[in-house]
Write an enzyme that holds these catalytic residues in place. Structure first.
Site, PDB file in Angstrom:
ATOM      1  N   ALA A 181      14.461  12.839  23.513  1.00 12.82           N
ATOM      2  CA  ALA A 181      14.922  11.640  22.798  1.00 12.82           C
ATOM      3  C   ALA A 181      13.755  10.677  22.547  1.00 12.82           C
ATOM      4  O   ALA A 181      13.645  10.085  21.469  1.00 12.82           O
ATOM      5  CB  ALA A 181      16.020  10.957  23.608  1.00 12.82           C
ATOM      6  N   ASP A 208      19.606  10.596  42.889  1.00 14.04           N
ATOM      7  CA  ASP A 208      20.167   9.731  43.937  1.00 14.04           C
ATOM      8  C   ASP A 208      21.079   8.603  43.429  1.00 14.04           C
ATOM      9  O   ASP A 208      21.844   8.038  44.187  1.00 14.04           O
ATOM     10  CB  ASP A 208      19.039   9.086  44.756  1.00 14.04           C
ATOM     11  CG  ASP A 208      18.271  10.095  45.577  1.00 14.04           C
ATOM     12  OD1 ASP A 208      18.754  11.235  45.719  1.00 14.04           O
ATOM     13  OD2 ASP A 208      17.181   9.747  46.079  1.00 14.04           O
TER      14      ASP A 208
END
Ligand code: F6P
Length: 323
Positions: free
Chosen positions: A22, A128
């Site tokens: 992107a 995480d």
């Protein structure tokens, strides 16, 4: 801004490739040159980079890992390392930087911006999900789906043998993976870094499970919890309940691999585009994120200094539904 460099740093995460793609394609759309830096900040220091075009990023959207490779750079923590990195940017006439990573990545990026004024935008990429300033970090969705898939399989065998399994998941400092997967798999209990759970609390939960004649029990253990590693925990539990058949499974790095989920690909595409547009609109020293479905820009220092908070509602849900 005429030329942008992109790198991935820290632990890899599914969706990083989609974000690189992107960044590259948005830069080219706006007629900017774009460079891919290999091996994170180490590659930046060594000038290990090359100009990318739209074709350089074809067929990577669906791949796990990062085709630019990643590293946790010690040298970039030093003044000399940062100076060398700056010289490489000058040499290649690069005037802005997109860094994809987590806490350590953004700490380095912020220092670099303060020292040299090179506009830098961060994209949150870590399984995480522990960054302040965004509801999602790239890789979290894929990793938690991987964990759920594994725990479902573990439950099959746990059930057949009436066993208690301790399943250790990643999350050195944060319990997001553990919390979400515990709810998603109906775990008996979850042990989180954010909590001060005692062995008595844990024994209590296990007793409750036993009193309801559960045939299988799963306790999800976050890597960074305060009770100990999952083998130590299982040993103490076994000492307290010698009749229990306990087992430990550590899921480890398999959580970091695999094709990114649809959600991670879409989020990576949104964030990659927003990072480049942010730079072109004069943003610098920020992390692009998504909060309540809106694109946001949070100063890197804030993203690093504040701790992402676990949703207390998730804990409540897991406790009530595990009865
Ligand atoms: O930060 C992502 C993470 O996967 C943590 O959950 C884990 O503690 C750590 O990286 C492991 O790092 P490494 O791959 O360097 O062992």
């Amino acid at each position: 801004i005429k030329s942008i460099a992109v790198l991935t740093s820290g632990g890899d995460a599914p969706g990083m490739n989609a974000a690189i793609r992107a960044v590259v394609r948005t830069s080219i759309f706006y007629e900017k040159r774009v460079f891919g830096v290999r091996r994170g900040y180490d590659g930046l220091i060594e000038g290990d980079m090359e100009e990318l075009n739209t074709k350089s990023v074809k067929n990577i959207l669906n791949l796990g890992g990062t085709f630019l490779k990643s590293a946790r750079s010690e040298e970039f923590r030093t003044d000399e390392g940062q100076q060398k990195a700056y010289e490489q940017l000058q040499k290649h006439e690069i005037d802005a930087l997109v860094v994809i990573g987590g806490n350590g990545t953004f700490t380095g990026a912020h220092r670099f911006y303060e020292k040299f004024g090179v506009p830098v935008v961060g994209i949150p990429g870590t399984i995480d999900n522990d960054l302040f300033g965004t509801d999602y970090t790239l890789g979290f969705d894929t990793a938690t789906n991987t964990v759920v898939d594994c725990i479902d399989k573990i439950r099959d065998t746990a059930s057949s043998h009436n066993r208690l399994f301790f399943v250790e998941v990643m999350g050195r400092d944060a319990g997001f993976i553990a919390m979400n997967t515990a709810v998603a798999t109906g775990a008996l209990d979850v042990i989180l870094p954010e909590e001060n759970k005692t062995f008595d609390d844990l024994f209590g939960e296990i007793e409750r499970g036993a009193s309801r004649r559960k045939t299988s029990n799963i306790v999800v253990v976050a890597e960074g919890n305060k009770l100990g590693n999952s083998f130590e925990i299982a040993e103490k539990v076994k000492a307290h309940f010698p009749q229990l058949d306990t087992k430990v499974t550590i899921l480890g790095h398999l959580q970091r691999g695999g094709a990114p989920s649809c959600f991670d690909r879409v989020t990576a595409s949104k964030l990659g585009l927003a990072a480049v547009e942010g730079l072109l609109n004069g943003r610098a020293d920020v992390m692009v994120g998504i909060v309540d479905s809106e694109l946001t820009y949070t100063f890197l220092q804030q993203a690093v200094m504040n701790k992402a908070q676990l949703d207390p509602e998730m804990l409540r849900i897991s406790k009530i539904l595990a009865i």
